[in-house]
Design a protein around this motif. Structure first.
Motif, PDB file in Angstrom:
ATOM      1  N   THR A   1      -4.282  -4.830   0.390  1.00  0.00           N
ATOM      2  CA  THR A   1      -3.793  -3.490   0.078  1.00  0.00           C
ATOM      3  C   THR A   1      -4.343  -2.489   1.081  1.00  0.00           C
ATOM      4  O   THR A   1      -5.445  -2.658   1.620  1.00  0.00           O
ATOM      5  N   TYR A   2      -3.558  -1.426   1.321  1.00  0.00           N
ATOM      6  CA  TYR A   2      -3.966  -0.411   2.302  1.00  0.00           C
ATOM      7  C   TYR A   2      -3.696   0.984   1.759  1.00  0.00           C
ATOM      8  O   TYR A   2      -2.920   1.189   0.812  1.00  0.00           O
TER       9      TYR A   2
ATOM     10  N   GLY B   1       0.817  -1.207   0.000  1.00  0.00           N
ATOM     11  CA  GLY B   1       0.000   0.000   0.000  1.00  0.00           C
ATOM     12  C   GLY B   1       0.846   1.249   0.000  1.00  0.00           C
ATOM     13  O   GLY B   1       2.085   1.190  -0.075  1.00  0.00           O
ATOM     14  N   ASN B   2       0.180   2.384   0.095  1.00  0.00           N
ATOM     15  CA  ASN B   2       0.837   3.680   0.027  1.00  0.00           C
ATOM     16  C   ASN B   2       0.252   4.633   1.057  1.00  0.00           C
ATOM     17  O   ASN B   2      -0.816   4.374   1.635  1.00  0.00           O
ATOM     18  N   THR B   3       0.945   5.744   1.256  1.00  0.00           N
ATOM     19  CA  THR B   3       0.453   6.789   2.144  1.00  0.00           C
ATOM     20  C   THR B   3      -0.196   7.899   1.317  1.00  0.00           C
ATOM     21  O   THR B   3       0.047   8.036   0.120  1.00  0.00           O
ATOM     22  N   ARG B   4      -1.011   8.702   1.967  1.00  0.00           N
ATOM     23  CA  ARG B   4      -1.807   9.715   1.257  1.00  0.00           C
ATOM     24  C   ARG B   4      -0.953  10.786   0.584  1.00  0.00           C
ATOM     25  O   ARG B   4      -1.231  11.207  -0.542  1.00  0.00           O
ATOM     26  N   ASP B   5       0.100  11.246   1.268  1.00  0.00           N
ATOM     27  CA  ASP B   5       0.851  12.405   0.788  1.00  0.00           C
ATOM     28  C   ASP B   5       2.234  12.005   0.298  1.00  0.00           C
ATOM     29  O   ASP B   5       3.264  12.442   0.820  1.00  0.00           O
TER      30      ASP B   5
ATOM     31  N   GLU C   1     -12.985  -0.662   4.478  1.00  0.00           N
ATOM     32  CA  GLU C   1     -12.855  -0.600   3.030  1.00  0.00           C
ATOM     33  C   GLU C   1     -13.388   0.723   2.478  1.00  0.00           C
ATOM     34  O   GLU C   1     -14.448   1.208   2.896  1.00  0.00           O
ATOM     35  N   ILE C   2     -12.640   1.303   1.538  1.00  0.00           N
ATOM     36  CA  ILE C   2     -13.083   2.482   0.797  1.00  0.00           C
ATOM     37  C   ILE C   2     -12.856   2.212  -0.686  1.00  0.00           C
ATOM     38  O   ILE C   2     -11.991   1.413  -1.051  1.00  0.00           O
TER      39      ILE C   2
ATOM     40  N   VAL D   1      -9.987  -0.629  -1.209  1.00  0.00           N
ATOM     41  CA  VAL D   1      -8.725  -0.707  -0.503  1.00  0.00           C
ATOM     42  C   VAL D   1      -9.018  -0.508   0.982  1.00  0.00           C
ATOM     43  O   VAL D   1     -10.015   0.123   1.346  1.00  0.00           O
ATOM     44  N   MET D   2      -8.175  -1.041   1.846  1.00  0.00           N
ATOM     45  CA  MET D   2      -8.344  -0.886   3.284  1.00  0.00           C
ATOM     46  C   MET D   2      -7.785   0.462   3.728  1.00  0.00           C
ATOM     47  O   MET D   2      -6.591   0.728   3.559  1.00  0.00           O
TER      48      MET D   2
END
Length: 560
Positions: A446-447, A365-369, A538-539, A529-530
């Motif tokens: 995934t997150y 997964g990844n981070t928002r920024d 989940e979103i 994704v979580m």
């Protein structure tokens, strides 16, 4: 065995008062103070904490006194002199117990680094709360740091995970020119080395330039051979890394069995780095690599920058005197792994289209920024439209409709959302490939991390999740709040559960329920994704028209 001055400092015997503290901890059940036999020789650790860590109750670190640490255990010989730009060589065994109470030297990246850096840097650190080294069999996390890091970095402290019942290992490997230099002369040496020491047939494409990758595999093999003595289960090793470390994770699950034997890896977690091979960012972010011809061009430029004519000439110089160890004018990039057909067997696109060498459950997964998104970005509508035009070309009108910006105050946020959605779609795309390649037998989760740590202005930035997943907020001087400790309990529980079972779900220490929010594997027919951090569950990865546009954009790219 002859040892360097640095080794003598790093592995000297503790003063009597410290030894007494070790023995006191041993009485409580810790392995600190006990002599542990490794394949290299006996070692003795120390308590990981000399006092209760900050906010130990909020962090649910009630067992902090049980956690022992072994710092700076060598897993291979020094990489100086004749060993510079060779595969990691065996370390001479020792008979006298090494009291490993200080972190070993970090590996050079660029000249002029601070004290504590040398070429005698292939060492690792172990944290364990096991009370019986021969029968406990705790799950193991094997952590690869991001580029420029080292096992001594406070952010990668393993005491908090050890308190979760996970043996935590981090380690050093070569980097920069010291880890990735490719030259025809080095390739010839490498082929001779392998011919002498291995019965494995080598590809004609074998090239030099993956010294760091070979270090990573050697450290993993050492852990598999030795971790049982520290209370770990060699059959439950989860490889974990962030950024360039996540690339190392992907290399490990695709490594040939001659370098990483079958059964060594139990699971894999790649934080911020593994993307859909069609995503252009895969070729520019931390997981990128050089093809062999480009790596050799970079090596030739390195020779020229150092006025050297041979590898022997380069090896004769002190490491700190070497010049141009990052990149060169016009090179378009610096030292990184080399696609050699062996340590890196194939392109990411072709690897993802076939079963991996080590088919295991995975989290990514990844981070928002990060990955194009920038917290607090400001730009005008004109700048926004120009940026999307440059990126999407003939798809620009659809992109502007998918992420609209009515005025300048909306433009920066719209541009960020486009990058954030692309990260989520890219992780989802990789997950589809993994699920197909493993025939749905090895689930992938995934997150999307969206919590901004307090006391900083970069948002949910690159690396911002690490303190939380390792439950080591006590090691970073930020104004942590109660919610940060609560988030750390959930995140570290997911990671610890996954290390135990290959499934992040289950009970979690300090979580206000008997189980965590259900985290389902990523499925082909579910574009979700979580979300982790400021919310849980989940979103959607994006709206359907955004997903279709990104997929079409990816299809226009050359797969990496």
């Amino acid at each position: 065995m002859a040892v360097s001055t640095q080794q003598q400092r790093s592995h000297r015997y503790l003063m009597a008062s410290v030894l007494l503290r070790c023995l006191a901890r041993t009485a409580l059940g810790s392995l600190a103070g006990q002599v542990i036999q490794t394949t290299g020789g006996p070692v003795q650790g120390i308590p990981a904490f000399d006092k209760a860590p900050a906010n130990a109750t909020l962090a649910h670190l009630d067992n902090w006194q049980d956690v022992a640490v072994w710092k700076g255990i060598p897993y291979a010989a020094s990489t100086d002199g004749a060993n510079r730009w060779r595969p990691p060589q065996p370390r001479a065994s020792w008979n006298t117990t090494l009291v490993v109470d200080r972190f070993g030297d970090g590996c050079p990246t660029t000249p002029g680094q601070s004290p504590g850096t040398s070429e005698d840097c292939l060492n690792l650190n172990i944290w364990s709360a096991a009370t019986n080294s021969t029968s406990t069999k705790l799950p193991v996390i094997f952590w690869t740091h991001p580029a420029g890091g080292s096992g001594a970095d406070a952010l990668f402290d393993g005491g908090g995970m050890a308190a979760r019942g996970v043996v935590f290992v981090n380690y050093n490997h070569r980097d920069g020119a010291y880890g990735f230099l490719a030259l025809p002369e080095l390739t010839d040496e490498l082929k001779k080395d392998f011919a002498k020491n291995s019965n494995t047939s080598l590809p004609d494409s074998l090239a030099s330039g993956n010294w760091a990758v070979l270090d990573q595999y050697a450290a993993l093999r050492w852990v598999h051979a030795n971790i049982a003595a520290f209370g770990g289960d060699p059959e439950r090793i989860t490889v974990v890394g962030q950024s360039a470390g996540s690339a190392a994770v992907y290399h490990m699950v695709n490594a040939p069995h001659s370098l990483v034997p079958a059964g060594v890896i139990h699971g894999a977690i790649a934080e911020s780095g593994i993307r859909d091979p069609r995503d252009p960012l895969a070729a520019s972010l931390a997981e990128s690599y050089n093809n062999a011809s480009y790596a050799l061009q970079l090596g030739a430029a390195f020779l020229k920058a150092n006025n050297a004519t041979s590898v022997a000439d380069l090896r004769s110089r002190p490491w700190a005197d070497l010049k141009g160890t990052s990149s060169f004018p016009g090179s378009g990039g610096g030292f990184r792994p080399t696609l050699d057909g062996y340590a890196l067997p194939d392109t990411y696109a072709r690897l993802l289209a076939q079963p991996p060498s080590h088919a295991v459950p995975m989290i990514t997964g990844n981070t928002r920024d990060e990955s194009g998104a920038e917290y607090g970005r400001t730009m005008t509508v004109a700048q926004y439209e120009a940026a999307l035009t440059n990126q999407y070309g003939n798809l620009t009108s659809r992109a502007l409709a998918a992420w609209p910006a009515a005025n300048d105050s909306e433009a920066g946020e719209a541009y960020n959302r486009q990058w954030q959605d692309m990260s989520k779609v890219s992780s989802w795309g990789f997950a589809q490939g993994w699920d197909n390649a493993t025939l749905s037998k090895n689930p992938i989760y995934t997150y999307f991390w969206d919590h901004a740590p307090p006391g900083q202005n970069q948002g949910a930035h690159h690396m911002s999740e690490i303190n939380y997943v390792f439950n080591n907020l006590y090691k970073t001087d930020l104004p942590w709040q109660a919610q940060d400790y609560a988030i750390a309990q959930r995140m570290s529980a997911y990671w610890a559960n996954f290390a135990r079972t290959g499934d992040p779900n289950g009970p979690g220490v300090g979580v206000n329920s008997t189980s965590l929010v259900d985290w389902r594997p990523t499925l082909v027919n579910k574009t979700v994704v979580m979300r982790v951090g400021d919310g849980w569950g989940e979103i959607p990865i994006a709206r359907q028209e955004q997903i279709e546009l990104i997929e079409e954009y990816f299809d226009e790219q050359v797969p990496f």
